[in-house]
Scaffold this motif. Structure first.
Motif, PDB file in Angstrom:
ATOM      1  N   GLY A  35     -11.174  -3.530  -1.673  1.00 24.71           N
ATOM      2  CA  GLY A  35      -9.991  -4.236  -1.197  1.00 24.71           C
ATOM      3  C   GLY A  35      -8.841  -4.388  -2.169  1.00 24.71           C
ATOM      4  O   GLY A  35      -7.898  -5.133  -1.903  1.00 24.71           O
ATOM      5  N   LYS A  38      -6.869   0.714  -3.278  1.00 23.12           N
ATOM      6  CA  LYS A  38      -7.125   2.122  -3.613  1.00 23.12           C
ATOM      7  C   LYS A  38      -6.473   3.058  -2.600  1.00 23.12           C
ATOM      8  O   LYS A  38      -5.794   4.011  -2.977  1.00 23.12           O
ATOM      9  CB  LYS A  38      -8.635   2.416  -3.633  1.00 23.12           C
ATOM     10  N   THR A  39      -6.704   2.761  -1.311  1.00 23.74           N
ATOM     11  CA  THR A  39      -6.170   3.643  -0.264  1.00 23.74           C
ATOM     12  C   THR A  39      -4.645   3.637  -0.303  1.00 23.74           C
ATOM     13  O   THR A  39      -4.002   4.686  -0.222  1.00 23.74           O
ATOM     14  CB  THR A  39      -6.691   3.186   1.120  1.00 23.74           C
ATOM     15  N   THR A  40      -4.083   2.450  -0.459  1.00 24.64           N
ATOM     16  CA  THR A  40      -2.634   2.326  -0.511  1.00 24.64           C
ATOM     17  C   THR A  40      -2.073   3.101  -1.707  1.00 24.64           C
ATOM     18  O   THR A  40      -1.096   3.843  -1.581  1.00 24.64           O
ATOM     19  CB  THR A  40      -2.247   0.831  -0.641  1.00 24.64           C
ATOM     20  N   VAL A 366       0.972  -2.737   3.904  1.00 21.77           N
ATOM     21  CA  VAL A 366       1.625  -1.429   3.831  1.00 21.77           C
ATOM     22  C   VAL A 366       1.046  -0.576   4.946  1.00 21.77           C
ATOM     23  O   VAL A 366      -0.139  -0.232   4.909  1.00 21.77           O
ATOM     24  CB  VAL A 366       1.324  -0.782   2.465  1.00 21.77           C
TER      25      VAL A 366
HETATM   26  N1  LIG Z   1       1.135  -4.295  -3.352  1.00 20.08           N
HETATM   27  C1  LIG Z   1       0.752  -4.705  -2.138  1.00 20.08           C
HETATM   28  N2  LIG Z   1       1.445  -5.666  -1.504  1.00 20.08           N
HETATM   29  C2  LIG Z   1       1.073  -6.083  -0.280  1.00 20.08           C
HETATM   30  N3  LIG Z   1       0.005  -5.618   0.379  1.00 20.08           N
HETATM   31  C3  LIG Z   1      -0.737  -4.673  -0.199  1.00 20.08           C
HETATM   32  C4  LIG Z   1      -0.407  -4.156  -1.476  1.00 20.08           C
HETATM   33  N4  LIG Z   1      -1.328  -3.213  -1.807  1.00 20.08           N
HETATM   34  C5  LIG Z   1      -2.185  -3.159  -0.762  1.00 20.08           C
HETATM   35  N5  LIG Z   1      -1.835  -4.027   0.197  1.00 20.08           N
HETATM   36  C6  LIG Z   1      -2.556  -4.290   1.459  1.00 20.08           C
HETATM   37  O1  LIG Z   1      -3.863  -4.770   1.126  1.00 20.08           O
HETATM   38  C7  LIG Z   1      -4.837  -4.312   2.047  1.00 20.08           C
HETATM   39  C8  LIG Z   1      -5.936  -3.585   1.285  1.00 20.08           C
HETATM   40  O2  LIG Z   1      -5.390  -2.420   0.694  1.00 20.08           O
HETATM   41  P1  LIG Z   1      -6.193  -1.050   0.669  1.00 20.08           P
HETATM   42  O3  LIG Z   1      -6.734  -0.754   2.016  1.00 20.08           O
HETATM   43  O4  LIG Z   1      -5.324  -0.042   0.034  1.00 20.08           O
HETATM   44  O5  LIG Z   1      -7.375  -1.456  -0.321  1.00 20.08           O
HETATM   45  P2  LIG Z   1      -8.672  -0.613  -0.664  1.00 20.08           P
HETATM   46  O6  LIG Z   1      -8.963  -0.812  -2.110  1.00 20.08           O
HETATM   47  O7  LIG Z   1      -8.522   0.782  -0.198  1.00 20.08           O
HETATM   48  O8  LIG Z   1      -9.743  -1.372   0.215  1.00 20.08           O
HETATM   49  P3  LIG Z   1     -11.225  -0.867   0.566  1.00 20.08           P
HETATM   50  O9  LIG Z   1     -12.045  -1.109  -0.674  1.00 20.08           O
HETATM   51  O10 LIG Z   1     -11.617  -1.738   1.725  1.00 20.08           O
HETATM   52  O11 LIG Z   1     -11.117   0.590   0.914  1.00 20.08           O
HETATM   53  C9  LIG Z   1      -4.086  -3.420   3.025  1.00 20.08           C
HETATM   54  O12 LIG Z   1      -3.822  -4.170   4.171  1.00 20.08           O
HETATM   55  C10 LIG Z   1      -2.796  -3.064   2.315  1.00 20.08           C
HETATM   56  O13 LIG Z   1      -1.716  -2.839   3.214  1.00 20.08           O
END
Ligand SMILES: Nc1ncnc2c1ncn2[C@@H]1O[C@H](COP(=O)(O)OP(=O)(O)OP(=O)(O)O)[C@@H](O)[C@H]1O
Ligand SMILES: [Mg+2]
Length: 383
Positions: A35, A38-40, A366
């Motif tokens: 969370g 990473k994906t973003t 995002v």
């Molecule tokens: N800088 C930011 N500002 C606001 N929201 C953000 C930011 N970076 C990420 N997010 C939001 O936070 C949430 C989690 O981001 P993301 O899915 O990229 O995390 P992740 O590390 O891939 O999670 P997972 O481990 O579940 O795969 C998403 O809803 C994304 O839009």
């Protein structure tokens, strides 16, 4: 209270534009605990690389639905699809991995519809398929190897699965390998593989005994279902070890850049520390750390302590409710920023040479290209 006493120490700046522009960079891996973004980060870097002229592909895992849609990812077919709306000369493709769906599809492909339904709803299959943690990590690595060998891309950006621990990305494929090489699995595989090959006679004899016991335990039907599932697994994962080793070498190559993503929170920063240390042990090239969703301190002229005191004063006098509320909000933001600084401090002091980029928390999730472009700009705009 001196809430800015933990002012962040100076560390090298992570220059992500230099990394994605460098023709020698062929793979960027975004990893970190669950969370953190990473994906973003992966999608934002992919878009930015494409808009700076490169031909990039982003391998995402479980992107949020709206983000997936905005990147044209509506099907899980394990094939990169072009992303519409990219500005400039470069190209962006994206694909997503979904392991649970992939497993279900394997079963669907190997059984008639009624049997497939029986297996998919079989609690035994459900618990098995969900306990194969590591398959997602393995598939991500496997796909990475395929994309790299295809030579179709300047740059491959890899998102990693939402595991609790960032280290799972490196450990899970090996764990899965041990599992697939395990005794029970080999025994279960034997009838499917035997086909007159004498080498399997012994296994078959062994299987007879084990199968007898398992049949009593599970029932003949479940056991058959299990065998079908296991042979389907083998169809997908055969030759597992050799390919996993190749991909591991790819990750150690100088054209690879690991970007560790963390939130400014204790657990995520600790996880980032472990991961950085592990990369060094494995001789895998670390580009740096992205601290994502950072809250900046608002106007630092008014400290949290003074702000809180003023709010209390107004509240006891029952005056200027709105002003008191704003003062409380300000104090809260100052304290949050100070806490986030402290949570980063341990990492920064343990790894003072690791370059760092910080991305502020945006007011919204995002979920489209404009949002990704913005994150890309923020990633690049480090001072
Ligand atoms: N800088 C930011 N500002 C606001 N929201 C953000 C930011 N970076 C990420 N997010 C939001 O936070 C949430 C989690 O981001 P993301 O899915 O990229 O995390 P992740 O590390 O891939 O999670 P997972 O481990 O579940 O795969 C998403 O809803 C994304 O839009
Ligand atoms: Mg993710």
């Amino acid at each position: 209270m001196n809430e800015r006493s933990g002012r962040l120490r100076a560390v090298p700046v992570l220059d992500l534009d230099a990394i994605i522009d460098d023709p020698d960079t062929r793979i960027v891996v975004c990893c970190g605990s669950g969370g953190v973004g990473k994906t973003t980060t992966a999608a934002a870097l992919g878009l930015r690389a494409a808009e700076r002229g490169r031909s990039a592909v982003v391998l995402t895992v479980d992107p949020a639905r709206r983000l997936a849609q905005s990147m044209g990812l509506t099907e899980l077919d394990n094939t990169p699809r072009p992303v519409a709306g990219v500005k400039g000369e470069g190209k962006l493709h994206a694909m997503m991995l979904d392991m649970k769906r992939t497993f279900d599809e394997i079963i669907e492909a190997h059984a008639d519809p009624e049997r497939a339904r029986q297996i998919l709803t079989n609690p035994f299959y459900q618990s098995l398929s969900s306990s194969f943690s590591g398959t997602q990590e393995y598939m991500a690595m496997e796909k990475l190897g395929q994309l790299r060998r295809s030579g179709d891309w300047d740059l491959i950006i890899v998102d990693t699965p939402p595991s609790r621990s960032a280290l799972d990305f490196l450990d899970a494929p090996e764990r899965l390998g041990r599992f697939l090489d395990g005794r029970l699995i080999r025994l279960l595989m034997a009838p499917a593989k035997a086909g007159g090959r004498s080498a399997f006679k012994l296994l078959n004899a062994g299987f007879g005994i084990v199968a007898g016991a398992l049949t009593k335990l599970l029932g003949a039907q479940v056991l058959k279902d299990l065998q079908m599932f296991v042979s389907a697994l083998d169809a997908v994962f055969g030759g597992f070890r050799a390919r996993a080793e190749q991909t591991y070498k790819l990750l150690q190559a100088p054209g690879t850049a690991f970007v560790v993503v963390a939130a400014p929170e204790r657990d995520a920063m600790r996880e980032a520390s472990y991961f950085v240390e592990r990369l060094a042990e494995e001789r895998m090239p670390l580009a740096g750390l992205v601290v994502n969703r950072v809250h900046r301190a608002p106007a630092a002229v008014l400290s949290a302590a003074r702000s809180t005191a003023a709010a209390e004063d107004l509240e006891t006098r029952g005056e200027h409710d709105l002003t008191a509320a704003v003062l409380r909000l300000h104090a809260g933001r100052m304290q949050l920023a100070a806490r986030e600084d402290r949570e980063q401090e341990h990492f920064l002091s343990a790894h003072p040479t690791v370059p760092v980029a910080r991305v502020p928390a945006m007011s919204q999730d995002v979920h489209d290209l404009a949002g990704l472009r913005k994150v890309g700009e923020l990633l690049a705009a480090q001072s």
